[in-house]
Design a protein around this motif. Structure first.
Motif, mmCIF file in Angstrom:
data_model
loop_
_atom_site.group_PDB
_atom_site.id
_atom_site.type_symbol
_atom_site.label_atom_id
_atom_site.label_comp_id
_atom_site.label_asym_id
_atom_site.label_seq_id
_atom_site.Cartn_x
_atom_site.Cartn_y
_atom_site.Cartn_z
ATOM 1 N N ASP A 4 -63.047 -22.745 -6.137
ATOM 2 C CA ASP A 4 -62.489 -22.451 -7.517
ATOM 3 C C ASP A 4 -61.182 -21.775 -7.494
ATOM 4 O OD1 ASP A 4 -65.805 -22.369 -8.799
ATOM 5 O OD2 ASP A 4 -64.630 -24.239 -8.436
ATOM 6 N N LYS A 5 -61.192 -20.824 -6.319
ATOM 7 C CA LYS A 5 -59.995 -19.938 -6.424
ATOM 8 C C LYS A 5 -58.902 -20.743 -6.018
ATOM 9 C CE LYS A 5 -62.781 -15.906 -5.401
ATOM 10 N NZ LYS A 5 -62.918 -14.886 -4.520
ATOM 11 N N ARG A 6 -57.541 -20.180 -6.555
ATOM 12 C CA ARG A 6 -56.383 -20.653 -6.211
ATOM 13 C C ARG A 6 -55.497 -19.414 -5.736
ATOM 14 N NH1 ARG A 6 -55.768 -22.596 -12.589
ATOM 15 N NH2 ARG A 6 -57.425 -23.370 -12.639
ATOM 16 N N ARG A 7 -54.565 -19.757 -5.017
ATOM 17 C CA ARG A 7 -53.501 -19.184 -4.347
ATOM 18 C C ARG A 7 -52.220 -18.965 -5.231
ATOM 19 N NH1 ARG A 7 -54.051 -17.873 1.056
ATOM 20 N NH2 ARG A 7 -55.717 -19.261 1.883
ATOM 21 N N PHE A 8 -51.913 -17.731 -5.880
ATOM 22 C CA PHE A 8 -50.947 -17.551 -6.594
ATOM 23 C C PHE A 8 -49.906 -16.521 -5.816
ATOM 24 C CE2 PHE A 8 -48.917 -14.583 -9.760
ATOM 25 C CZ PHE A 8 -48.327 -15.675 -10.564
ATOM 26 N N LYS A 9 -48.764 -16.777 -5.690
ATOM 27 C CA LYS A 9 -47.652 -16.145 -5.056
ATOM 28 C C LYS A 9 -46.821 -15.333 -6.106
ATOM 29 C CE LYS A 9 -47.604 -18.586 -0.699
ATOM 30 N NZ LYS A 9 -46.928 -19.020 0.508
ATOM 31 N N THR A 10 -46.586 -14.042 -5.698
ATOM 32 C CA THR A 10 -45.798 -13.456 -6.745
ATOM 33 C C THR A 10 -45.105 -12.234 -6.095
ATOM 34 O OG1 THR A 10 -45.890 -11.968 -8.940
ATOM 35 C CG2 THR A 10 -47.745 -11.806 -7.302
ATOM 36 N N ILE A 11 -44.296 -11.513 -6.597
ATOM 37 C CA ILE A 11 -43.392 -10.202 -6.066
ATOM 38 C C ILE A 11 -43.855 -9.181 -7.135
ATOM 39 C CG2 ILE A 11 -41.472 -9.334 -5.576
ATOM 40 C CD1 ILE A 11 -41.541 -11.759 -3.936
ATOM 41 N N ILE A 12 -44.655 -8.103 -6.547
ATOM 42 C CA ILE A 12 -44.744 -6.890 -7.016
ATOM 43 C C ILE A 12 -44.200 -5.796 -6.493
ATOM 44 C CG2 ILE A 12 -46.777 -5.346 -7.948
ATOM 45 C CD1 ILE A 12 -48.641 -7.829 -7.995
ATOM 46 N N TYR A 17 -46.761 -10.845 -2.523
ATOM 47 C CA TYR A 17 -48.304 -10.928 -2.637
ATOM 48 C C TYR A 17 -48.861 -12.232 -2.815
ATOM 49 C CZ TYR A 17 -48.151 -5.742 -2.713
ATOM 50 O OH TYR A 17 -48.023 -4.526 -2.517
ATOM 51 N N THR A 18 -49.898 -12.674 -2.136
ATOM 52 C CA THR A 18 -50.642 -13.817 -2.620
ATOM 53 C C THR A 18 -51.995 -13.392 -3.179
ATOM 54 O OG1 THR A 18 -49.656 -14.977 -0.834
ATOM 55 C CG2 THR A 18 -51.648 -15.973 -1.695
ATOM 56 N N ILE A 19 -52.154 -13.774 -4.390
ATOM 57 C CA ILE A 19 -53.504 -13.521 -5.179
ATOM 58 C C ILE A 19 -54.350 -14.658 -5.132
ATOM 59 C CG2 ILE A 19 -54.531 -12.696 -7.459
ATOM 60 C CD1 ILE A 19 -51.453 -11.382 -8.006
ATOM 61 N N LEU A 20 -55.729 -14.210 -4.790
ATOM 62 C CA LEU A 20 -56.685 -15.447 -4.939
ATOM 63 C C LEU A 20 -57.605 -15.185 -5.940
ATOM 64 C CD1 LEU A 20 -57.893 -15.578 -0.979
ATOM 65 C CD2 LEU A 20 -56.220 -17.113 -2.383
ATOM 66 N N ALA A 21 -57.434 -15.981 -6.980
ATOM 67 C CA ALA A 21 -58.384 -15.939 -7.985
ATOM 68 C C ALA A 21 -58.651 -17.183 -8.732
ATOM 69 C CB ALA A 21 -57.655 -15.010 -8.936
ATOM 70 N N ASN A 22 -59.559 -16.984 -9.433
ATOM 71 C CA ASN A 22 -60.230 -18.402 -10.179
ATOM 72 C C ASN A 22 -59.641 -18.319 -11.730
ATOM 73 O OD1 ASN A 22 -61.719 -16.506 -11.098
ATOM 74 N ND2 ASN A 22 -63.729 -17.441 -10.587
ATOM 75 N N LYS A 23 -58.266 -17.624 -11.902
ATOM 76 C CA LYS A 23 -57.858 -17.547 -13.245
ATOM 77 C C LYS A 23 -56.600 -18.326 -13.343
ATOM 78 C CE LYS A 23 -60.627 -13.980 -14.687
ATOM 79 N NZ LYS A 23 -61.395 -14.035 -15.753
ATOM 80 N N PRO A 24 -56.380 -18.644 -14.417
ATOM 81 C CA PRO A 24 -55.394 -19.730 -14.795
ATOM 82 C C PRO A 24 -54.024 -18.965 -14.454
ATOM 83 C CG PRO A 24 -56.382 -19.379 -16.821
ATOM 84 C CD PRO A 24 -56.868 -18.432 -15.884
ATOM 85 N N GLU A 25 -52.921 -19.688 -13.989
ATOM 86 C CA GLU A 25 -51.792 -19.168 -13.343
ATOM 87 C C GLU A 25 -50.910 -18.231 -14.351
ATOM 88 O OE1 GLU A 25 -47.577 -20.738 -11.760
ATOM 89 O OE2 GLU A 25 -49.191 -21.928 -11.516
ATOM 90 N N HIS A 27 -52.283 -16.292 -16.591
ATOM 91 C CA HIS A 27 -53.151 -14.896 -16.507
ATOM 92 C C HIS A 27 -52.579 -14.215 -15.462
ATOM 93 C CE1 HIS A 27 -55.907 -12.133 -16.874
ATOM 94 N NE2 HIS A 27 -56.481 -12.145 -15.696
ATOM 95 N N LEU A 28 -52.411 -14.685 -14.161
ATOM 96 C CA LEU A 28 -51.744 -13.972 -13.069
ATOM 97 C C LEU A 28 -50.543 -13.618 -13.173
ATOM 98 C CD1 LEU A 28 -53.747 -16.479 -10.610
ATOM 99 C CD2 LEU A 28 -54.484 -13.960 -11.333
ATOM 100 N N GLN A 29 -49.695 -14.539 -13.735
ATOM 101 C CA GLN A 29 -48.299 -14.035 -14.034
ATOM 102 C C GLN A 29 -48.334 -12.866 -14.970
ATOM 103 O OE1 GLN A 29 -45.624 -15.279 -12.527
ATOM 104 N NE2 GLN A 29 -44.463 -13.724 -13.595
ATOM 105 N N THR A 30 -49.123 -12.910 -15.902
ATOM 106 C CA THR A 30 -49.226 -11.791 -16.909
ATOM 107 C C THR A 30 -49.451 -10.555 -16.145
ATOM 108 O OG1 THR A 30 -49.649 -13.200 -18.650
ATOM 109 C CG2 THR A 30 -50.272 -11.050 -19.018
ATOM 110 N N VAL A 31 -50.560 -10.462 -15.186
ATOM 111 C CA VAL A 31 -50.990 -9.288 -14.460
ATOM 112 C C VAL A 31 -49.805 -9.007 -13.741
ATOM 113 C CG1 VAL A 31 -52.658 -8.614 -12.760
ATOM 114 C CG2 VAL A 31 -53.395 -10.083 -14.677
ATOM 115 N N SER A 32 -49.200 -9.920 -13.059
ATOM 116 C CA SER A 32 -47.938 -9.517 -12.180
ATOM 117 C C SER A 32 -47.073 -8.704 -13.098
ATOM 118 C CB SER A 32 -47.357 -10.705 -11.563
ATOM 119 O OG SER A 32 -48.295 -11.448 -10.650
#
Length: 69
Positions: A4-12, A17-25, A27-32
């Protein structure tokens, strides 16, 4: 579960960073974005603090020199 986990690549803070999570993209963009905003705030506060510290040290040195005369 790991399927269920997705890879989300971001710059912080300028680092990738690559974030592994089962949240929508979204949401992960907002967190970044929040992480980047907080880091920017902390860096700004740190820079202001350093400037104030340098100013205090200059004043102390100035007072010491004045007392030596």
């Amino acid at each position: 579960m790991s399927e269920d986990k997705r890879r989300f690549k971001t710059i912080i803070a300028g680092r990738p960073y690559t974030i592994l999570a089962n949240k929508p993209e979204e949401h992960l963009q907002t967190v970044s974005e929040i992480a980047n905003d907080k880091i920017t705030q902390i860096k700004g506060a740190h820079e202001r603090s350093q400037k104030q510290e340098r100013k205090r040290k200059k004043e102390i040195n100035k007072q010491k020199k004045h007392k030596q005369k």
